[in-house]
Design an enzyme around this catalytic site. Structure first.
Site, PDB file in Angstrom:
ATOM      1  N   ARG A  18      46.531   9.621  33.342  1.00  0.00           N
ATOM      2  CA  ARG A  18      46.546   9.343  34.726  1.00  0.00           C
ATOM      3  C   ARG A  18      47.861   8.781  35.275  1.00  0.00           C
ATOM      4  NH1 ARG A  18      42.362   9.685  38.606  1.00  0.00           N
ATOM      5  NH2 ARG A  18      41.551  11.244  37.544  1.00  0.00           N
ATOM      6  N   HIS A  43      49.108   4.207  16.443  1.00  0.00           N
ATOM      7  CA  HIS A  43      49.769   4.983  15.500  1.00  0.00           C
ATOM      8  C   HIS A  43      50.764   5.869  16.664  1.00  0.00           C
ATOM      9  CE1 HIS A  43      50.223   8.602  12.563  1.00  0.00           C
ATOM     10  NE2 HIS A  43      51.263   8.585  13.197  1.00  0.00           N
ATOM     11  N   ARG A  45      53.352   8.050  18.114  1.00  0.00           N
ATOM     12  CA  ARG A  45      53.967   9.452  17.734  1.00  0.00           C
ATOM     13  C   ARG A  45      55.255   9.492  18.481  1.00  0.00           C
ATOM     14  NH1 ARG A  45      50.751  12.294  14.305  1.00  0.00           N
ATOM     15  NH2 ARG A  45      48.744  11.265  14.037  1.00  0.00           N
ATOM     16  N   HIS A  50      49.851   8.937  23.067  1.00  0.00           N
ATOM     17  CA  HIS A  50      48.888   8.024  23.244  1.00  0.00           C
ATOM     18  C   HIS A  50      49.373   6.455  23.238  1.00  0.00           C
ATOM     19  CE1 HIS A  50      48.738   8.655  18.906  1.00  0.00           C
ATOM     20  NE2 HIS A  50      47.749   9.563  19.088  1.00  0.00           N
ATOM     21  N   GLU A  74      50.848   2.277  12.445  1.00  0.00           N
ATOM     22  CA  GLU A  74      51.217   3.534  11.703  1.00  0.00           C
ATOM     23  C   GLU A  74      52.042   4.508  12.183  1.00  0.00           C
ATOM     24  OE1 GLU A  74      47.274   5.372  11.361  1.00  0.00           O
ATOM     25  OE2 GLU A  74      46.661   3.798   9.810  1.00  0.00           O
ATOM     26  N   HIS A 195      40.667   7.883   8.717  1.00  0.00           N
ATOM     27  CA  HIS A 195      40.800   9.204   9.574  1.00  0.00           C
ATOM     28  C   HIS A 195      39.445   9.892   9.420  1.00  0.00           C
ATOM     29  CE1 HIS A 195      43.189  12.363  11.518  1.00  0.00           C
ATOM     30  NE2 HIS A 195      42.332  13.034  11.055  1.00  0.00           N
ATOM     31  N   ASP A 196      38.744  10.182  10.629  1.00  0.00           N
ATOM     32  CA  ASP A 196      37.617  10.677  10.670  1.00  0.00           C
ATOM     33  C   ASP A 196      36.437   9.852  10.350  1.00  0.00           C
ATOM     34  OD1 ASP A 196      38.569  14.183  10.659  1.00  0.00           O
ATOM     35  OD2 ASP A 196      38.161  12.815  12.284  1.00  0.00           O
ATOM     36  N   GLY A 217      39.191   4.952  14.799  1.00  0.00           N
ATOM     37  CA  GLY A 217      39.509   5.263  16.298  1.00  0.00           C
ATOM     38  C   GLY A 217      38.731   6.277  17.016  1.00  0.00           C
ATOM     39  N   HIS A 218      39.073   7.274  16.411  1.00  0.00           N
ATOM     40  CA  HIS A 218      38.437   8.518  17.288  1.00  0.00           C
ATOM     41  C   HIS A 218      37.125   8.536  17.404  1.00  0.00           C
ATOM     42  CE1 HIS A 218      39.009  12.738  19.213  1.00  0.00           C
ATOM     43  NE2 HIS A 218      37.820  12.816  18.342  1.00  0.00           N
TER      44      HIS A 218
HETATM   45  C1  LIG Z   1      46.940   8.193  10.087  1.00  0.00           C
HETATM   46  C2  LIG Z   1      45.563   8.623  10.596  1.00  0.00           C
HETATM   47  O1  LIG Z   1      44.817   9.438  10.006  1.00  0.00           O
HETATM   48  C3  LIG Z   1      45.260   8.355  12.046  1.00  0.00           C
HETATM   49  O2  LIG Z   1      45.650   6.840  11.960  1.00  0.00           O
HETATM   50  C4  LIG Z   1      45.995   8.739  12.975  1.00  0.00           C
HETATM   51  O3  LIG Z   1      46.949   8.162  13.359  1.00  0.00           O
HETATM   52  C5  LIG Z   1      45.252   9.516  13.875  1.00  0.00           C
HETATM   53  O4  LIG Z   1      46.155  10.023  14.955  1.00  0.00           O
HETATM   54  P1  LIG Z   1      45.719  10.493  16.185  1.00  0.00           P
HETATM   55  O5  LIG Z   1      44.885   9.437  17.021  1.00  0.00           O
HETATM   56  O6  LIG Z   1      46.905  10.931  17.049  1.00  0.00           O
HETATM   57  O7  LIG Z   1      44.773  11.726  15.955  1.00  0.00           O
HETATM   58  N1  LIG Z   2      44.122   5.559   9.580  1.00  0.00           N
HETATM   59  C1  LIG Z   2      43.025   6.131  10.378  1.00  0.00           C
HETATM   60  C2  LIG Z   2      43.003   5.710  11.855  1.00  0.00           C
HETATM   61  O1  LIG Z   2      43.847   4.533  12.195  1.00  0.00           O
HETATM   62  C3  LIG Z   2      41.845   6.078  12.589  1.00  0.00           C
HETATM   63  O2  LIG Z   2      41.732   7.574  12.356  1.00  0.00           O
HETATM   64  P1  LIG Z   2      40.530   8.061  13.442  1.00  0.00           P
HETATM   65  O3  LIG Z   2      39.418   7.062  13.419  1.00  0.00           O
HETATM   66  O4  LIG Z   2      40.980   7.962  14.529  1.00  0.00           O
HETATM   67  O5  LIG Z   2      40.532   9.370  12.664  1.00  0.00           O
END
Ligand SMILES: CC(=O)[C@@H](O)[C@H](O)COP(=O)(O)O
Ligand SMILES: NCC(=O)COP(=O)(O)O
Length: 241
Positions: A18, A43, A45, A50, A74, A195-196, A217-218
């Site tokens: 936004r 992380h 990029r 983000h 990262e 990751h995941d 995070g996700h």
């Molecule tokens: C390295 C890893 O697996 C995650 O930390 C990654 O940084 C997720 O990146 P996105 O949030 O851009 O999907």
């Molecule tokens: N290194 C993994 C990370 O920081 C978060 O990954 P995710 O939980 O967003 O898949």
């Protein structure tokens, strides 16, 4: 116990959508640390879709108010990323072999191929007192080389683990990750994972005691849509205790 580092990439994504500073990523980091999280991960990029490089500076300032908490930055070690990390001096830098246009991280380092590029980068980071982590597939045979090129830790890339959770063959996948983690420990490395990972799958990975830190995070952000941020962070802390 496994340390929880909360990745705020998706807070950054929402903020950037936004063009306003809402949600404020630093406020979310402060709230997360006050809830008891061990650390914060971002992380940034190259397109800063983000997390931004400025977030790294601002988080470093925030973390000074939380002794013992850690900042983990990262990313792929291109010139801009390295300049920022060497100036910010986070507690930990996780090197990830991502191309700029990847949707997300989807593979670990090929150290045998990339070692000549990695060695000087790792040396520069360590000279600043930054703990260096290499993002790795769960391949036990590559852990000794990760140590040899100078890494302090590896981060096991856990998408395959997450995808197998609750399905036939999960036990074998879990054993692969535990074997890779033990190989890393035997090589003198500490072990992170990420990751995941989510509230359902994180405990089975960490309960054997080999994983020092998970960065999440996700899924955490999505789970917070149902449960609320505070409740989700507390739930992860309980799972990882
Ligand atoms: C390295 C890893 O697996 C995650 O930390 C990654 O940084 C997720 O990146 P996105 O949030 O851009 O999907
Ligand atoms: N290194 C993994 C990370 O920081 C978060 O990954 P995710 O939980 O967003 O898949």
């Amino acid at each position: 116990m496994t340390h929880l580092s909360v990745n705020l990439n998706k807070i950054g994504l929402l903020r950037n959508s936004r063009g306003r500073d809402y949600p404020n990523l630093i406020d979310m980091a402060e709230r997360t640390l006050e809830l008891g999280a061990f650390g914060i991960t971002i992380h940034p990029r190259p397109d800063q879709r983000h997390a931004t490089y400025q977030d790294a500076y601002d988080l470093k300032t925030l973390l000074k108010r939380f002794p013992g908490a850690e900042l983990n930055v990262e990313g792929f070690p291109d010139a801009q990323f390295l300049d920022v990390v060497l100036e910010v001096e986070p507690d930990q830098c996780t090197l990830v072999p991502d191309d700029p246009n990847q949707l997300t991280s989807d593979h670990g380092w090929n150290i045998a191929r990339d070692q000549d590029a990695l060695r000087p980068v790792i040396a520069k980071l360590k000279a600043k007192g930054i703990r260096v982590v290499l993002f790795m597939d769960p391949e036990a045979e590559n852990m000794a080389l990760a140590k040899e090129v100078g890494a302090d830790r590896v981060e096991l890339y856990t998408e395959a683990y997450a995808n197998s959770f609750g399905k036939d063959g999960f036990t074998e996948v879990l054993e692969t990750y535990q074997h890779a983690a033990q190989a890393a420990l035997d090589a003198g490395l500490e072990v992170n994972a990420g990751h995941d990972l989510d509230l359902n799958n994180v405990q089975a990975l960490c309960e054997q005691g080999r994983i020092m830190e998970v960065s999440i995070g996700h899924a955490l952000t999505v789970e917070a849509l149902d449960l609320g941020w505070n409740n989700v962070v507390k739930a992860y802390l309980e799972k990882l205790a």
